[in-house]
Motif scaffolding. Structure first.
Motif, PDB file in Angstrom:
ATOM      1  N   MET A 116      50.010  59.267  27.934  1.00 39.03           N
ATOM      2  CA  MET A 116      49.496  60.627  28.013  1.00 39.03           C
ATOM      3  C   MET A 116      50.237  61.443  29.083  1.00 39.03           C
ATOM      4  SD  MET A 116      47.274  60.768  25.616  1.00 39.03           S
ATOM      5  CE  MET A 116      48.243  59.536  24.729  1.00 39.03           C
ATOM      6  N   LYS A 117      50.582  60.783  30.215  1.00 37.85           N
ATOM      7  CA  LYS A 117      51.345  61.466  31.269  1.00 37.85           C
ATOM      8  C   LYS A 117      52.728  61.872  30.759  1.00 37.85           C
ATOM      9  CE  LYS A 117      49.201  59.060  35.212  1.00 37.85           C
ATOM     10  NZ  LYS A 117      49.443  58.108  36.329  1.00 37.85           N
ATOM     11  N   LEU A 118      53.382  60.934  30.082  1.00 32.75           N
ATOM     12  CA  LEU A 118      54.722  61.210  29.555  1.00 32.75           C
ATOM     13  C   LEU A 118      54.681  62.260  28.453  1.00 32.75           C
ATOM     14  CD1 LEU A 118      55.980  57.524  29.474  1.00 32.75           C
ATOM     15  CD2 LEU A 118      56.879  59.338  30.940  1.00 32.75           C
ATOM     16  N   GLU A 119      53.603  62.269  27.694  1.00 36.18           N
ATOM     17  CA  GLU A 119      53.450  63.278  26.644  1.00 36.18           C
ATOM     18  C   GLU A 119      53.391  64.675  27.234  1.00 36.18           C
ATOM     19  OE1 GLU A 119      50.009  64.760  23.520  1.00 36.18           O
ATOM     20  OE2 GLU A 119      50.088  62.625  24.057  1.00 36.18           O
ATOM     21  N   LYS A 120      52.671  64.821  28.331  1.00 33.70           N
ATOM     22  CA  LYS A 120      52.581  66.132  28.976  1.00 33.70           C
ATOM     23  C   LYS A 120      53.928  66.587  29.509  1.00 33.70           C
ATOM     24  CE  LYS A 120      47.713  65.684  30.299  1.00 33.70           C
ATOM     25  NZ  LYS A 120      46.740  65.552  31.417  1.00 33.70           N
ATOM     26  N   LEU A 121      54.779  65.622  29.873  1.00 33.12           N
ATOM     27  CA  LEU A 121      56.127  65.945  30.351  1.00 33.12           C
ATOM     28  C   LEU A 121      57.106  66.109  29.192  1.00 33.12           C
ATOM     29  CD1 LEU A 121      56.339  63.423  33.343  1.00 33.12           C
ATOM     30  CD2 LEU A 121      55.945  65.890  33.469  1.00 33.12           C
ATOM     31  N   GLU A 122      56.590  65.975  27.954  1.00 32.36           N
ATOM     32  CA  GLU A 122      57.372  66.079  26.731  1.00 32.36           C
ATOM     33  C   GLU A 122      58.468  65.006  26.655  1.00 32.36           C
ATOM     34  OE1 GLU A 122      58.743  70.052  26.100  1.00 32.36           O
ATOM     35  OE2 GLU A 122      56.717  70.835  25.743  1.00 32.36           O
ATOM     36  N   LYS A 123      58.195  63.854  27.247  1.00 32.87           N
ATOM     37  CA  LYS A 123      59.084  62.703  27.123  1.00 32.87           C
ATOM     38  C   LYS A 123      58.526  61.827  25.997  1.00 32.87           C
ATOM     39  CE  LYS A 123      60.532  62.739  31.973  1.00 32.87           C
ATOM     40  NZ  LYS A 123      60.647  61.948  33.233  1.00 32.87           N
ATOM     41  N   PHE A 124      58.743  62.274  24.780  1.00 31.81           N
ATOM     42  CA  PHE A 124      58.056  61.675  23.633  1.00 31.81           C
ATOM     43  C   PHE A 124      58.570  60.277  23.282  1.00 31.81           C
ATOM     44  CE2 PHE A 124      57.727  66.355  22.859  1.00 31.81           C
ATOM     45  CZ  PHE A 124      56.370  66.450  23.130  1.00 31.81           C
ATOM     46  N   SER A 125      59.845  59.996  23.536  1.00 34.22           N
ATOM     47  CA  SER A 125      60.377  58.658  23.249  1.00 34.22           C
ATOM     48  C   SER A 125      59.728  57.616  24.154  1.00 34.22           C
ATOM     49  CB  SER A 125      61.895  58.637  23.415  1.00 34.22           C
ATOM     50  OG  SER A 125      62.520  59.463  22.452  1.00 34.22           O
ATOM     51  N   SER A 126      59.641  57.927  25.450  1.00 36.23           N
ATOM     52  CA  SER A 126      59.000  57.016  26.404  1.00 36.23           C
ATOM     53  C   SER A 126      57.506  56.908  26.131  1.00 36.23           C
ATOM     54  CB  SER A 126      59.239  57.497  27.837  1.00 36.23           C
ATOM     55  OG  SER A 126      60.622  57.495  28.147  1.00 36.23           O
ATOM     56  N   ALA A 127      56.886  58.028  25.754  1.00 34.67           N
ATOM     57  CA  ALA A 127      55.453  58.011  25.441  1.00 34.67           C
ATOM     58  C   ALA A 127      55.195  57.141  24.214  1.00 34.67           C
ATOM     59  CB  ALA A 127      54.963  59.433  25.199  1.00 34.67           C
ATOM     60  N   THR A 128      56.106  57.190  23.254  1.00 35.50           N
ATOM     61  CA  THR A 128      55.986  56.350  22.054  1.00 35.50           C
ATOM     62  C   THR A 128      55.990  54.876  22.429  1.00 35.50           C
ATOM     63  OG1 THR A 128      57.045  57.990  20.620  1.00 35.50           O
ATOM     64  CG2 THR A 128      57.122  55.700  19.886  1.00 35.50           C
ATOM     65  N   ARG A 129      56.856  54.509  23.341  1.00 27.98           N
ATOM     66  CA  ARG A 129      56.951  53.110  23.770  1.00 27.98           C
ATOM     67  C   ARG A 129      55.629  52.638  24.364  1.00 27.98           C
ATOM     68  NH1 ARG A 129      60.089  48.994  25.021  1.00 27.98           N
ATOM     69  NH2 ARG A 129      59.586  47.763  26.874  1.00 27.98           N
ATOM     70  N   HIS A 130      55.056  53.424  25.266  1.00 31.25           N
ATOM     71  CA  HIS A 130      53.807  53.023  25.922  1.00 31.25           C
ATOM     72  C   HIS A 130      52.627  53.030  24.947  1.00 31.25           C
ATOM     73  CE1 HIS A 130      54.936  52.416  30.120  1.00 31.25           C
ATOM     74  NE2 HIS A 130      55.816  53.388  29.948  1.00 31.25           N
ATOM     75  N   LEU A 131      52.638  53.936  24.012  1.00 34.50           N
ATOM     76  CA  LEU A 131      51.578  53.940  22.992  1.00 34.50           C
ATOM     77  C   LEU A 131      51.626  52.667  22.156  1.00 34.50           C
ATOM     78  CD1 LEU A 131      51.165  57.490  21.380  1.00 34.50           C
ATOM     79  CD2 LEU A 131      49.421  56.083  22.469  1.00 34.50           C
ATOM     80  N   LEU A 135      48.855  49.598  21.834  1.00 39.90           N
ATOM     81  CA  LEU A 135      48.334  49.042  20.584  1.00 39.90           C
ATOM     82  C   LEU A 135      48.515  47.531  20.545  1.00 39.90           C
ATOM     83  CD1 LEU A 135      47.224  49.531  17.701  1.00 39.90           C
ATOM     84  CD2 LEU A 135      49.604  49.732  16.952  1.00 39.90           C
ATOM     85  N   LEU A 136      49.699  47.074  20.957  1.00 38.69           N
ATOM     86  CA  LEU A 136      49.989  45.641  20.954  1.00 38.69           C
ATOM     87  C   LEU A 136      49.009  44.878  21.847  1.00 38.69           C
ATOM     88  CD1 LEU A 136      51.948  43.363  20.083  1.00 38.69           C
ATOM     89  CD2 LEU A 136      53.300  43.904  22.120  1.00 38.69           C
ATOM     90  N   LEU A 137      48.784  45.389  23.042  1.00 37.42           N
ATOM     91  CA  LEU A 137      47.879  44.708  23.976  1.00 37.42           C
ATOM     92  C   LEU A 137      46.418  44.861  23.558  1.00 37.42           C
ATOM     93  CD1 LEU A 137      49.674  45.543  27.334  1.00 37.42           C
ATOM     94  CD2 LEU A 137      49.655  43.391  26.071  1.00 37.42           C
ATOM     95  N   TYR A 138      46.103  45.919  22.831  1.00 37.00           N
ATOM     96  CA  TYR A 138      44.760  46.069  22.265  1.00 37.00           C
ATOM     97  C   TYR A 138      44.501  44.969  21.238  1.00 37.00           C
ATOM     98  CZ  TYR A 138      40.859  48.112  19.663  1.00 37.00           C
ATOM     99  OH  TYR A 138      39.653  48.321  19.028  1.00 37.00           O
ATOM    100  N   PHE A 139      45.479  44.727  20.382  1.00 38.09           N
ATOM    101  CA  PHE A 139      45.355  43.627  19.420  1.00 38.09           C
ATOM    102  C   PHE A 139      45.262  42.279  20.135  1.00 38.09           C
ATOM    103  CE2 PHE A 139      47.725  46.196  15.937  1.00 38.09           C
ATOM    104  CZ  PHE A 139      46.525  46.775  15.541  1.00 38.09           C
ATOM    105  N   HIS A 140      45.958  42.181  21.274  1.00 33.29           N
ATOM    106  CA  HIS A 140      45.895  40.951  22.063  1.00 33.29           C
ATOM    107  C   HIS A 140      44.479  40.728  22.593  1.00 33.29           C
ATOM    108  CE1 HIS A 140      47.120  37.861  24.979  1.00 33.29           C
ATOM    109  NE2 HIS A 140      46.436  38.545  25.883  1.00 33.29           N
TER     110      HIS A 140
END
Length: 209
Positions: A116-131, A135-140
């Motif tokens: 969400m922090k990276l999204e506000k900075l419009e760093k969408f590629s990095s935000a995609t990675r953390h999202l 999800l991966l750790l949520y499934f974990h």
């Protein structure tokens, strides 16, 4: 040495024979003959359809050339898609989404907050990675898979299939986008990111969007 000289002489003799020369000439002209036949047939069709049209043969040749160029272009596009898909599958099987202990030590909520922090900075590629890591750790945490640094997205996909086929298929789609954003040097656009986040957030129901 004598055998080699004899072989050379025999080869030259064969190449100079009339039958071989005729066959070579026939092979070299087969395409031009085919082209002429197709061109004439196309010209006949055009003449029947447009009897008042002048320079029918030139028009037929132009149309035939355009058709062949279009076919070659379609073949080139098809080959490009095949090669690209092969590359995507290879990355999917080999790439490991978790790159450091810090990433696996974070909770999925922490990765989501960072996204969400990276999204506000419009760093969408990095935000995609953390999202995606969220999800991966949520499934974990749900014990649908076991997150490990050395595991690939393909291995996670195989684990998910045993628990939830629909989620596994969705994960497969999201993982491809994640790979392109992380390893393919793709600059994620806002519209793409918003759609990606929308799908991820359907799973992270415990966190407010």
């Amino acid at each position: 040495m004598g055998n080699i000289d004899e072989a050379k002489e025999e080869l030259e003799k064969i190449l100079n024979e009339k039958e071989y020369t005729d066959y070579s000439d026939q092979s070299s002209t087969i395409f031009s003959n085919w082209w002429e036949k197709v061109e004439n047939r196309l010209a006949d069709q055009l003449e029947q359809s447009f009897p008042s049209l002048e320079k029918i043969s030139m028009l037929a040749e132009l149309i035939l050339t355009i058709i062949i160029v279009a076919v070659l272009a379609l073949i080139a596009i098809a080959l490009f898609i095949i090669v690209r898909n092969h590359g995507r599958k290879r990355k999917f099987r080999e790439a490991t989404p978790l790159q450091a202990m810090k990433e696996i030590d974070w909770s999925y909520q922490m990765h989501l907050t960072e996204a969400m922090k990276l999204e506000k900075l419009e760093k969408f590629s990095s935000a995609t990675r953390h999202l995606f890591l969220a999800l991966l750790l949520y499934f974990h945490e749900k014990e649908w898979l076991e997150a490990r640094i050395w595991k690939t997205n393909w291995e996670y996909f195989e684990e998910l299939k045993k628990v939830n086929q629909q989620s596994a298929d969705q994960f497969h789609h999201l993982a491809y986008f994640f790979d392109e954003a992380t390893y393919g040097e793709r600059e994620v656009q806002k519209e793409e990111y918003v759609q990606f986040r929308k799908v991820v957030m359907t799973y992270l129901v415990e966190v407010d969007e």
